[in-house]
Design a protein around this motif. Structure first.
Motif, PDB file in Angstrom:
ATOM      1  N   ALA A  92      -8.524 -73.453  -4.319  1.00 17.89           N
ATOM      2  CA  ALA A  92      -7.150 -73.234  -4.750  1.00 17.89           C
ATOM      3  C   ALA A  92      -6.804 -74.116  -5.948  1.00 17.89           C
ATOM      4  N   ARG A  93      -7.268 -75.370  -5.923  1.00 16.93           N
ATOM      5  CA  ARG A  93      -6.982 -76.285  -7.028  1.00 16.93           C
ATOM      6  C   ARG A  93      -7.598 -75.773  -8.333  1.00 16.93           C
ATOM      7  N   GLN A  94      -8.852 -75.339  -8.266  1.00 20.44           N
ATOM      8  CA  GLN A  94      -9.515 -74.811  -9.460  1.00 20.44           C
ATOM      9  C   GLN A  94      -8.861 -73.514  -9.938  1.00 20.44           C
ATOM     10  N   TYR A  95      -8.481 -72.683  -8.987  1.00 20.42           N
ATOM     11  CA  TYR A  95      -7.821 -71.416  -9.339  1.00 20.42           C
ATOM     12  C   TYR A  95      -6.528 -71.675 -10.096  1.00 20.42           C
ATOM     13  N   TYR A  96      -5.697 -72.580  -9.592  1.00 17.45           N
ATOM     14  CA  TYR A  96      -4.412 -72.853 -10.232  1.00 17.45           C
ATOM     15  C   TYR A  96      -4.585 -73.509 -11.597  1.00 17.45           C
ATOM     16  N   GLU A  97      -5.634 -74.305 -11.764  1.00 18.19           N
ATOM     17  CA  GLU A  97      -5.894 -74.907 -13.081  1.00 18.19           C
ATOM     18  C   GLU A  97      -6.200 -73.829 -14.108  1.00 18.19           C
ATOM     19  N   ARG A  98      -7.007 -72.853 -13.715  1.00 21.13           N
ATOM     20  CA  ARG A  98      -7.346 -71.769 -14.631  1.00 21.13           C
ATOM     21  C   ARG A  98      -6.140 -70.877 -14.901  1.00 21.13           C
ATOM     22  N   VAL A  99      -5.442 -70.507 -13.853  1.00 16.09           N
ATOM     23  CA  VAL A  99      -4.299 -69.602 -14.006  1.00 16.09           C
ATOM     24  C   VAL A  99      -3.207 -70.235 -14.856  1.00 16.09           C
ATOM     25  N   LYS A 100      -2.993 -71.534 -14.693  1.00 14.60           N
ATOM     26  CA  LYS A 100      -1.957 -72.214 -15.472  1.00 14.60           C
ATOM     27  C   LYS A 100      -2.218 -72.083 -16.960  1.00 14.60           C
ATOM     28  N   GLY A 119     -14.016 -67.874 -12.542  1.00 16.01           N
ATOM     29  CA  GLY A 119     -13.886 -67.338 -13.895  1.00 16.01           C
ATOM     30  C   GLY A 119     -14.183 -65.855 -13.953  1.00 16.01           C
ATOM     31  N   SER A 120     -15.210 -65.430 -13.237  1.00 19.64           N
ATOM     32  CA  SER A 120     -15.589 -64.024 -13.241  1.00 19.64           C
ATOM     33  C   SER A 120     -14.504 -63.158 -12.631  1.00 19.64           C
ATOM     34  N   TYR A 121     -13.937 -63.609 -11.518  1.00 19.84           N
ATOM     35  CA  TYR A 121     -12.899 -62.820 -10.871  1.00 19.84           C
ATOM     36  C   TYR A 121     -11.652 -62.707 -11.735  1.00 19.84           C
ATOM     37  N   LEU A 122     -11.268 -63.806 -12.364  1.00 19.60           N
ATOM     38  CA  LEU A 122     -10.068 -63.766 -13.191  1.00 19.60           C
ATOM     39  C   LEU A 122     -10.302 -62.928 -14.442  1.00 19.60           C
ATOM     40  N   ALA A 123     -11.505 -62.943 -14.980  1.00 21.63           N
ATOM     41  CA  ALA A 123     -11.819 -62.141 -16.160  1.00 21.63           C
ATOM     42  C   ALA A 123     -11.876 -60.659 -15.830  1.00 21.63           C
ATOM     43  N   ASN A 124     -12.177 -60.337 -14.577  1.00 21.57           N
ATOM     44  CA  ASN A 124     -12.310 -58.939 -14.170  1.00 21.57           C
ATOM     45  C   ASN A 124     -11.307 -58.584 -13.072  1.00 21.57           C
ATOM     46  N   VAL A 125     -10.150 -59.222 -13.125  1.00 20.35           N
ATOM     47  CA  VAL A 125      -9.175 -59.072 -12.056  1.00 20.35           C
ATOM     48  C   VAL A 125      -8.675 -57.648 -11.912  1.00 20.35           C
ATOM     49  N   ARG A 126      -8.828 -56.835 -12.948  1.00 13.25           N
ATOM     50  CA  ARG A 126      -8.402 -55.438 -12.886  1.00 13.25           C
ATOM     51  C   ARG A 126      -9.052 -54.724 -11.711  1.00 13.25           C
ATOM     52  N   GLY A 127     -10.309 -55.056 -11.437  1.00 21.30           N
ATOM     53  CA  GLY A 127     -11.010 -54.392 -10.356  1.00 21.30           C
ATOM     54  C   GLY A 127     -10.551 -54.822  -8.976  1.00 21.30           C
ATOM     55  N   THR A 128      -9.823 -55.905  -8.863  1.00 22.00           N
ATOM     56  CA  THR A 128      -9.354 -56.371  -7.567  1.00 22.00           C
ATOM     57  C   THR A 128      -7.951 -55.881  -7.255  1.00 22.00           C
ATOM     58  N   VAL A 129      -7.308 -55.191  -8.197  1.00 22.23           N
ATOM     59  CA  VAL A 129      -5.951 -54.707  -7.980  1.00 22.23           C
ATOM     60  C   VAL A 129      -5.992 -53.391  -7.222  1.00 22.23           C
ATOM     61  N   PRO A 130      -5.177 -53.255  -6.166  1.00 21.49           N
ATOM     62  CA  PRO A 130      -5.187 -52.009  -5.395  1.00 21.49           C
ATOM     63  C   PRO A 130      -4.581 -50.843  -6.166  1.00 21.49           C
ATOM     64  N   LEU A 131      -4.844 -49.633  -5.680  1.00 22.54           N
ATOM     65  CA  LEU A 131      -4.265 -48.402  -6.227  1.00 22.54           C
ATOM     66  C   LEU A 131      -4.691 -48.130  -7.664  1.00 22.54           C
ATOM     67  N   THR A 132      -5.921 -48.512  -8.008  1.00 27.93           N
ATOM     68  CA  THR A 132      -6.395 -48.296  -9.372  1.00 27.93           C
ATOM     69  C   THR A 132      -6.408 -46.816  -9.739  1.00 27.93           C
ATOM     70  N   ILE A 133      -6.895 -45.965  -8.849  1.00 28.78           N
ATOM     71  CA  ILE A 133      -6.955 -44.523  -9.130  1.00 28.78           C
ATOM     72  C   ILE A 133      -5.556 -43.973  -9.343  1.00 28.78           C
ATOM     73  N   ILE A 164      -6.919 -66.280  -3.807  1.00 25.94           N
ATOM     74  CA  ILE A 164      -7.658 -67.458  -3.332  1.00 25.94           C
ATOM     75  C   ILE A 164      -8.493 -67.098  -2.101  1.00 25.94           C
ATOM     76  N   ASP A 165      -7.941 -66.272  -1.202  1.00 27.26           N
ATOM     77  CA  ASP A 165      -8.699 -65.824  -0.034  1.00 27.26           C
ATOM     78  C   ASP A 165      -9.932 -65.026  -0.451  1.00 27.26           C
ATOM     79  N   VAL A 166      -9.759 -64.159  -1.451  1.00 29.06           N
ATOM     80  CA  VAL A 166     -10.894 -63.366  -1.942  1.00 29.06           C
ATOM     81  C   VAL A 166     -11.959 -64.282  -2.531  1.00 29.06           C
ATOM     82  N   LEU A 167     -11.533 -65.244  -3.343  1.00 31.53           N
ATOM     83  CA  LEU A 167     -12.465 -66.182  -3.953  1.00 31.53           C
ATOM     84  C   LEU A 167     -13.187 -67.019  -2.898  1.00 31.53           C
ATOM     85  N   PHE A 168     -12.460 -67.459  -1.897  1.00 29.23           N
ATOM     86  CA  PHE A 168     -13.049 -68.253  -0.818  1.00 29.23           C
ATOM     87  C   PHE A 168     -14.145 -67.450  -0.128  1.00 29.23           C
ATOM     88  N   GLY A 169     -13.878 -66.162   0.105  1.00 28.64           N
ATOM     89  CA  GLY A 169     -14.887 -65.303   0.712  1.00 28.64           C
ATOM     90  C   GLY A 169     -16.122 -65.163  -0.163  1.00 28.64           C
TER      91      GLY A 169
END
Length: 250
Positions: free
Chosen positions: A192-200, A13-27, A172-177
């Motif tokens: 992955a199952r939980q991730y897809y449930e939230r994303v859906k 939930g935290s990662y999806l709510a703050n996914v902006r910070g995980t996107v490359p090339l932010t600057i 999913i790889d980031v979340l697993f880490g």
């Protein structure tokens, strides 16, 4: 990234709510947005920021344009105060208001304090139905000065499933880490199952980029296009025509 708690779903939930910070090339994205400001408007004096990136773009705009006065509308006083603290002395040039994006209160505040040279709405805004989002784009049009620029920084639905898959796998790889670093025992398949449930449930509110650009054109925006796209995060929008007239029926 949010704090880790005893609930294993909190990491997702935290990662999806703050996914902006995980996107490359932010600057690079912020730089591109500031260049669009300069290209669209010879002088930028009034700016409305709606839940966009926790005030990061707002701070950059205030620094770039010393005569700029801004309005920030967030859905909570806690987030407003956090942004106020982050801005420091520049906060004196910002009017802070609390209202949920898309609500009647938001529309009233935006209209009261406008019009604006530039309006930017962000990925942190509340999910909206397609019908309401089209209405808001019309309200944004009315709140701009003739020739004013609207930019939407938003997660959009992928055109096809295979184009979305690589981003899903990366997330999913980031979340697993994160689960491993938090000392939690959970398989990648379970994550992955939980991730897809939230994303859906979330992406049901994300219309495709091309569809949203068509909505803007139908309202009367000109020079509509996607100016930048990294993975599922797109920066798109357009200018209010110089005549200031909309073809949209309110």
């Amino acid at each position: 990234m949010g704090e880790t708690t005893s609930d294993p779903d909190d990491i997702i939930g935290s990662y999806l709510a703050n996914v902006r910070g995980t996107v490359p090339l932010t600057i690079e994205q912020i730089d591109a947005i500031l260049r669009l400001f300069a290209a669209a408007r010879e002088e930028v004096r009034s700016f409305l920021d709606v839940s966009c990136d926790g005030g990061t773009i707002l701070a950059a705009a205030l620094d770039e344009h010393p005569d700029l006065n801004a309005v920030l509308i967030e859905d909570s006083t806690r987030r407003l105060e956090a942004t106020r603290q982050r801005l420091g002395d520049a906060a004196d040039r910002v009017t802070f208001r609390s209202a949920r994006y898309g609500s009647p209160a938001w529309s009233a505040v935006a209209a009261e304090l406008g019009p604006y040279d530039i309006i930017i709405a962000g990925a942190e805004a509340w999910p909206l139905s397609d019908e309401r989002k089209r209405e808001i784009y019309g309200e944004v049009f009315q709140a701009l000065v003739p020739g004013g620029l609207f930019l939407n920084v938003e997660h959009v639905a992928s055109a096809t499933r295979w184009t979305q898959s690589p981003m899903d796998d990366q997330m999913i790889d980031v979340l697993f880490g994160e689960f491993i670093r938090a000392g939690k025992k959970k398989s990648r398949t379970q994550i992955a199952r939980q991730y897809y449930e939230r994303v859906k449930s979330q992406t049901a509110h994300h219309a495709p980029l091309e569809v949203q650009c068509d909505w803007l054109r139908e309202i009367g925006f000109e020079s509509v296009e996607c100016f930048l796209k990294v993975a599922e995060l797109a920066v798109f929008g357009g200018q209010k025509n110089e005549a200031g007239q909309s073809v949209f029926t309110f």
